[in-house]
Design a protein around this motif. Structure first.
Motif, PDB file in Angstrom:
ATOM      1  N   HIS A   1       0.628   3.929  -2.976  1.00 39.50           N
ATOM      2  CA  HIS A   1       0.149   5.321  -2.551  1.00 39.50           C
ATOM      3  C   HIS A   1       1.217   6.124  -3.210  1.00 39.50           C
ATOM      4  CE1 HIS A   1       0.196   8.817   0.382  1.00 39.50           C
ATOM      5  NE2 HIS A   1      -0.805   8.966  -0.276  1.00 39.50           N
TER       6      HIS A   1
ATOM      7  N   ILE B   1      -6.234   2.655  -1.712  1.00 35.82           N
ATOM      8  CA  ILE B   1      -5.459   3.712  -1.499  1.00 35.82           C
ATOM      9  C   ILE B   1      -6.757   5.034  -1.193  1.00 35.82           C
ATOM     10  CG2 ILE B   1      -3.781   5.396  -2.394  1.00 35.82           C
ATOM     11  CD1 ILE B   1      -2.793   2.429  -1.564  1.00 35.82           C
TER      12      ILE B   1
ATOM     13  N   ASP C   1       0.783  -1.011  -0.168  1.00 33.12           N
ATOM     14  CA  ASP C   1       0.093   0.052  -0.015  1.00 33.12           C
ATOM     15  C   ASP C   1       0.746   1.242   0.072  1.00 33.12           C
ATOM     16  OD1 ASP C   1      -2.104  -1.502  -0.007  1.00 33.12           O
ATOM     17  OD2 ASP C   1      -2.737  -1.326   2.061  1.00 33.12           O
ATOM     18  N   ARG C   2       1.808   1.032   0.810  1.00 31.05           N
ATOM     19  CA  ARG C   2       2.894   2.418   0.936  1.00 31.05           C
ATOM     20  C   ARG C   2       3.238   2.683  -0.402  1.00 31.05           C
ATOM     21  NH1 ARG C   2       7.007   1.679   5.536  1.00 31.05           N
ATOM     22  NH2 ARG C   2       5.046   0.556   6.480  1.00 31.05           N
TER      23      ARG C   2
ATOM     24  N   TYR D   1      -5.996   6.372   2.350  1.00 30.90           N
ATOM     25  CA  TYR D   1      -5.313   7.582   2.743  1.00 30.90           C
ATOM     26  C   TYR D   1      -6.307   8.951   2.222  1.00 30.90           C
ATOM     27  CZ  TYR D   1      -1.022   4.856   2.646  1.00 30.90           C
ATOM     28  OH  TYR D   1      -0.131   3.872   2.877  1.00 30.90           O
TER      29      TYR D   1
END
Ligand code: SF4
Ligand code: SF4
Lengths: 181, 298
Positions: free
Chosen positions: B213, B245, B209-210, B249
């Motif tokens: 993102h 995402i 995910d990071r 976020y």
């Protein structure tokens, strides 16, 4: 020969000489890794850290560092490395290999590490599950392939049936987890 | 020209990816490339699968190559992961005779034989190297000038370039050059060459995910009509993953259509959005289609 070509030649010779200069593996673990295809290149690693600076996983994580992992191998931390999930962070994108100036492929080295980890029973659950599916069905996505997708394929004028099968993997299945012959 | 083709497991089976297959079949047909599917394709044992046991995993990829060799054809694949596996087979066969012998033994048990004669080609490199810009240009009937896209080459089609016999990967341009024939602007932006984190899905989701993102923030800031992906994993990550995402976020305005490379080419060759499965993508493609129609005057 023009100056530019001469300079290029000198650089090439220097590079060749550099990549020929091997260090002897400093631990029995490094020696073990060096017996795998492309694992022999671990002897060329000068611990410069270009791989860590390059690696997209290292960029996002604070525990995965390819240079450090290679260092652990070089100094022989066999148990720690094989038991750890860190070698499984490498996505085999091989950006590090492309940039390494010494001709080392951290991705292939970690591939060998994971192979040893698997043969000694340290494979992560997700990995075991994936392998089991592939070696049973012949491919990864048999379960995910539903009637709905068959309909969508037909609507696009594609063959509904994919003809994948497990004929070949049936034969190789028993070899897995037994290590190589 | 005739080629064997191995589609890989993702492209024919995922809803958002079947358009990749449809578009590829269309453009190859337009370009007079006859294709023959590898019969009963088997998993190519990509990426991590190879750490299980290099001999057996490479034998799985070699099985499809042996089938292509039987047909007397070179092997084309639109999947970057498969491409990598196939290239690695030939490399290991040539350089590690002991592994070669072991692979031979496995294949022969299945009544197969692979001599290493098949050249495997990634679809996009094939278009550029074997078909060529001049030939492709002749088939373009729709001018898409005005479209601004972000092209993602992905990792496994490119690296390492010696093994894959492909343009040096630091800043490749071959795939951009083809799109530019249609007047498309392939924007240069931060992160376009960087990894999508797709292979960490299911194993290290937080990390996946990071990384994704970051890629989507890069793309968002570049103000694109669409992202265009070559790699099927890259597509799953950017298209399906975009929803994750967006929520995680709080990126409420995030809605970037993700188009497969051959789909864009098929539009330029005059095929309709319906024929190439654009409606099956997770992130709606309507806005992109409208813009393409408008600039293309269709
Ligand atoms: S693998 Fe290459 S880039 Fe990484 S530390 Fe060793 S020599 Fe440097
Ligand atoms: S191959 Fe692995 S270690 Fe190398 S850059 Fe990619 S993820 Fe990092």
């Amino acid at each position: 020969m023009c100056n530019f070509a001469r300079a290029a030649l000198v650089i090439k010779e220097k590079k060749d000489a550099m990549t020929r200069e091997l260090h002897s593996p400093s631990s029995s673990f490094a020696l073990e890794i060096s017996l795998f295809p492309n694992g022999e290149d671990i002897k060329k690693c000068i611990q410069c850290g270009i791989c860590s600076a390059t690696c997209p996983v290292a960029f996002a994580s604070n525990i995965f560092r390819p240079r450090k992992l290679i260092q652990w191998i070089l100094i022989g931390k066999r148990e720690e490395v094989l038991k750890s999930d860190i070698p499984w962070f490498c996505m085999t994108c091989r950006t590090c290999e492309e940039r390494c100036q010494e001709g080392v492929s951290p991705a292939e080295i970690f591939q060998a590490v994971r192979h040893l980890a698997i043969s000694e029973g340290y494979a992560p659950e997700a990995f075991k599950k994936m392998v089991d599916i592939i070696l049973t069905d012949g491919w990864m996505l048999k379960d995910a392939f539903s009637d709905f997708i068959e309909d969508d394929r037909e609507a696009l004028g594609l063959d509904r049936d994919l003809h994948w099968n497990n004929e070949f993997v049936k034969m190789v299945k028993k070899k897995y987890f037994d290590g190589e012959e | 020209m005739k080629m064997a083709i191995a589609w890989g497991c993702l492209i024919p089976t995922r809803r958002s990816l079947i358009g990749y297959e449809a578009a590829t079949r269309k453009i190859l047909d337009d370009l007079d490339v006859e294709i023959a599917d590898v019969p009963n394709e088997t998993c190519c044992a990509p990426f991590w699968m190879q750490s299980l046991d290099i001999t057996t995993s490479l034998a799985m990829a070699a099985r499809n190559l042996a089938k292509a060799e039987e047909m007397g054809l070179d092997l084309l694949t639109p999947c970057s992961g498969c491409f990598h596996s196939y290239k690695r087979v030939n490399y290991v066969l040539q350089n590690y005779p002991e592994v070669h012998e072991r692979i031979d033994r496995i294949l022969s048990k299945a009544g197969l034989n692979y001599e290493g004669k098949v050249e495997s080609k990634h679809l996009v490199d094939f278009l550029f190297t074997d078909i060529g810009l001049d030939e492709i240009k002749k088939h373009i009937s729709v001018d898409l000038s005005g479209l601004e896209i972000g092209l993602r080459y992905g990792c496994h089609m490119l690296k390492p370039h010696e093994l894959l016999n492909i343009e040096y990967s630091e800043r490749p341009v071959f795939a951009d050059l083809i799109l530019e024939l249609m007047g498309i602007t392939s924007k240069s932006y931060i992160g376009r060459y960087r990894c999508c984190g797709g292979l960490l899905r299911g194993i290290q989701d937080e990390l996946a995910d990071r990384i994704l993102h970051e890629r989507l923030v890069d793309a968002y800031n570049a103000n694109l009509d669409a992202l265009v992906t070559v790699c099927s994993l890259c597509h799953l990550q950017h298209d399906m993953g975009q929803r994750i995402i967006k929520r995680k976020y709080g990126m409420d305005n995030l809605e970037i259509p993700v188009i497969h490379y051959p789909q864009l080419l098929a539009l330029g060759f005059g095929h309709s959005p319906e024929e190439i499965g654009l409606k099956y993508h997770t992130i709606p493609t309507e806005k992109f289609i409208q813009k393409a129609m408008k600039v293309g005057g269709v």
